[in-house]
Motif scaffolding. Structure first.
Motif, PDB file in Angstrom:
ATOM      1  N   SER A 228       0.771  -1.139   0.028  1.00  0.00           N
ATOM      2  CA  SER A 228       0.143   0.049  -0.045  1.00  0.00           C
ATOM      3  C   SER A 228       0.981   1.275   0.068  1.00  0.00           C
ATOM      4  O   SER A 228       0.280   2.283  -0.254  1.00  0.00           O
ATOM      5  CB  SER A 228      -0.818   0.065   1.193  1.00  0.00           C
ATOM      6  OG  SER A 228      -0.061   0.262   2.424  1.00  0.00           O
TER       7      SER A 228
ATOM      8  N   THR B 138      -5.139  -1.781   0.205  1.00  0.00           N
ATOM      9  CA  THR B 138      -4.909  -1.333   1.637  1.00  0.00           C
ATOM     10  C   THR B 138      -4.393  -2.445   2.551  1.00  0.00           C
ATOM     11  O   THR B 138      -3.466  -3.441   2.134  1.00  0.00           O
ATOM     12  CB  THR B 138      -5.737  -0.331   2.181  1.00  0.00           C
ATOM     13  OG1 THR B 138      -6.937  -0.956   2.295  1.00  0.00           O
ATOM     14  CG2 THR B 138      -5.967   0.934   1.755  1.00  0.00           C
ATOM     15  N   CYS B 139      -5.035  -2.728   3.699  1.00  0.00           N
ATOM     16  CA  CYS B 139      -4.649  -3.663   4.709  1.00  0.00           C
ATOM     17  C   CYS B 139      -4.788  -5.245   4.145  1.00  0.00           C
ATOM     18  O   CYS B 139      -4.135  -6.022   4.906  1.00  0.00           O
ATOM     19  CB  CYS B 139      -5.345  -3.273   5.840  1.00  0.00           C
ATOM     20  SG  CYS B 139      -5.394  -1.905   6.382  1.00  0.00           S
ATOM     21  N   SER B 140      -5.628  -5.545   3.024  1.00  0.00           N
ATOM     22  CA  SER B 140      -5.831  -6.926   2.631  1.00  0.00           C
ATOM     23  C   SER B 140      -4.722  -7.172   1.337  1.00  0.00           C
ATOM     24  O   SER B 140      -5.052  -8.029   0.713  1.00  0.00           O
ATOM     25  CB  SER B 140      -7.216  -7.085   2.430  1.00  0.00           C
ATOM     26  OG  SER B 140      -7.749  -6.271   1.278  1.00  0.00           O
TER      27      SER B 140
ATOM     28  N   HIS C 151      -7.762 -10.078  12.714  1.00  0.00           N
ATOM     29  CA  HIS C 151      -7.093  -8.876  12.255  1.00  0.00           C
ATOM     30  C   HIS C 151      -6.546  -8.319  13.245  1.00  0.00           C
ATOM     31  O   HIS C 151      -5.549  -7.309  13.341  1.00  0.00           O
ATOM     32  CB  HIS C 151      -8.191  -8.449  11.331  1.00  0.00           C
ATOM     33  CG  HIS C 151      -7.711  -7.124  10.611  1.00  0.00           C
ATOM     34  ND1 HIS C 151      -6.730  -7.088   9.688  1.00  0.00           N
ATOM     35  CD2 HIS C 151      -8.316  -5.741  10.634  1.00  0.00           C
ATOM     36  CE1 HIS C 151      -6.780  -5.941   9.365  1.00  0.00           C
ATOM     37  NE2 HIS C 151      -7.667  -4.879   9.815  1.00  0.00           N
TER      38      HIS C 151
ATOM     39  N   SER D 107      -7.812 -10.594   7.368  1.00  0.00           N
ATOM     40  CA  SER D 107      -7.369  -9.499   6.877  1.00  0.00           C
ATOM     41  C   SER D 107      -8.355  -8.501   6.390  1.00  0.00           C
ATOM     42  O   SER D 107      -9.201  -8.767   5.335  1.00  0.00           O
ATOM     43  CB  SER D 107      -6.272  -9.376   5.779  1.00  0.00           C
ATOM     44  OG  SER D 107      -5.041 -10.185   5.976  1.00  0.00           O
TER      45      SER D 107
ATOM     46  N   SER E 250     -10.068  -4.776   5.339  1.00  0.00           N
ATOM     47  CA  SER E 250      -9.506  -3.603   5.025  1.00  0.00           C
ATOM     48  C   SER E 250     -10.416  -2.290   4.591  1.00  0.00           C
ATOM     49  O   SER E 250     -11.742  -2.420   4.854  1.00  0.00           O
ATOM     50  CB  SER E 250      -8.633  -3.875   3.472  1.00  0.00           C
ATOM     51  OG  SER E 250      -8.140  -2.875   3.038  1.00  0.00           O
TER      52      SER E 250
END
Length: 382
Positions: free
Chosen positions: A91, A145-147, A271, A367, A369
């Motif tokens: 990211s 992003t976070c995934s 997560h 995960s 996101s």
């Protein structure tokens, strides 16, 4: 793997199982007062002929690659460079180098001579690895992003199942930068004290950095990616759907894909960001599907939230639990203040007495996101 816990699989696993975590401090290489989990070990140097890709993000990738490069070389020799793919999740890419260049532009009126846009281009992460290894199969970067790197693992499996590749170098990396630190601070998502997931006193996460890479093939192995589940909330640009229904869909899809029942899961890597809304949502989702019996914990108090690298890094942590590096079948303790949120259902958060009751076979890693881009990965012994 490389993260705040170390730069070798054995060291990372030992520290994680012991419940150790480094003290987050403001990164010395950034002009920021925001504490974060930085990688403190020395990183490899980018080769001179690939200087257009020289950034901390790619140096993290190179550090992870160093640990499996001999296996990658064997795969290239066996399958041919055109049958190997590269899929990376990130990211941030090299945005920190872009920030430094813009600061120089403001101060002097010109960009540094060493600056190249490739340093911060998202696609540069996969391009760099492909160029470094002379791999000529598909090479691309996923950024959700976070995934991001959880999605990258899912993408790599599709390339193999479709017959496009015979092996894929896959994983993720994210490096600390001002955009991330200041951005999360502006959202009010950075803790003022500690990363304290699922506590009634939680007040935010801590950002981390790191990288993890796998060599994925169709060949039978001791540990496999058995299930992938994904869903999309489309509820809010940053907040999750509060009822956790779409997160439940992702976990259920991973179970269905692997033909595994919830009660067969030995451990869930939550997560667990320690942000107020995300923990509440995940608690509802996990409680709905697994009840309060399945052992679980969040690794983010040890590694920080590594954003685009989190999916691959936490899948890697699950891989380590299932590997012969963990002969006692120990489980990682959930690090928090021990004060549960009365509005949450009870989960089986692992304590320090963490030896597994039986050999570990299946782990689930979550995960979740921004935008509700949810991915669950089920890893186990086939």
């Amino acid at each position: 793997m490389v993260c705040a816990l170390g730069d070798s699989r054995a060291d990372i696993l030992a520290a994680w199982l012991a419940g150790l975590s480094v003290l987050p401090v403001p990164p010395s290489w950034l002009d920021s007062a925001i504490p974060a989990f930085g990688v403190l070990t020395e990183l490899p140097v980018i080769p001179t002929h690939l200087k257009q890709y020289d950034c901390r993000n790619n140096r993290l990738l190179l550090s992870a690659l160093d640990q499996i490069e001999s296996s990658v070389g064997t795969a290239i020799a066996h399958y041919g460079a055109g049958r190997i793919g590269v899929v990376v999740g990130t990211s941030t890419s090299g945005i920190a180098e872009g920030e430094t260049a813009v600061q120089a532009l403001k101060a002097s009126g010109s960009m540094p001579a060493s600056y190249r846009y490739k340093q911060q281009e998202l696609g540069g992460a996969a391009e760099f690895l492909a160029a470094h290894l002379d791999i000529r199969g598909p090479a691309y970067t996923v950024s959700t992003t976070c995934s991001s790197s959880a999605n990258a693992l899912a993408s790599a499996r599709r390339l193999l199942r479709l017959g496009v590749c015979d092996a894929v170098l896959v994983g993720g990396a994210d490096s600390l930068c001002l955009t991330t630190l200041e951005g999360f601070a502006a959202l009010g998502a950075i803790s003022k004290t500690r990363c304290n997931p699922f506590s009634k006193n939680r007040d935010g996460t801590m950002i981390g950095e790191g990288a993890a890479l796998f060599l994925m093939t169709r060949e039978p192995g001791a540990i496999a990616l058995l299930g992938v589940g994904a869903s999309a909330d489309a509820y809010h640009i940053s907040a999750p759907r509060p009822d956790g229904s779409c997160a439940t869909l992702a976990m259920q899809a991973a179970l269905d894909d692997a033909r595994i029942k919830p009660e067969q899961i030995d451990y869930i890597n939550l997560h667990g960001t320690a942000t107020w809304q995300n923990d509440a949502m995940e608690n509802r989702a996990v409680g709905r599907l697994f009840g309060g019996d399945t052992p679980c914990s969040s690794s983010k108090p040890s590694t920080g939230h590594c954003l685009g690298a989190a999916g691959a890094l936490e899948a890697g942590l699950c891989w380590l639990l299932l590997s012969d590096l963990n002969p006692a079948n120990r489980l990682p303790p959930h690090q928090w203040d021990g004060e549960p949120d009365p509005d949450m259902v009870r989960l089986n958060l692992v304590g320090l007495e963490n030896q597994g009751p039986k050999p570990l076979q299946y782990c689930l890693s979550n995960s979740f996101s921004f935008g509700g881009n949810n991915v669950s990965l089920l890893i186990g012994h086939p």
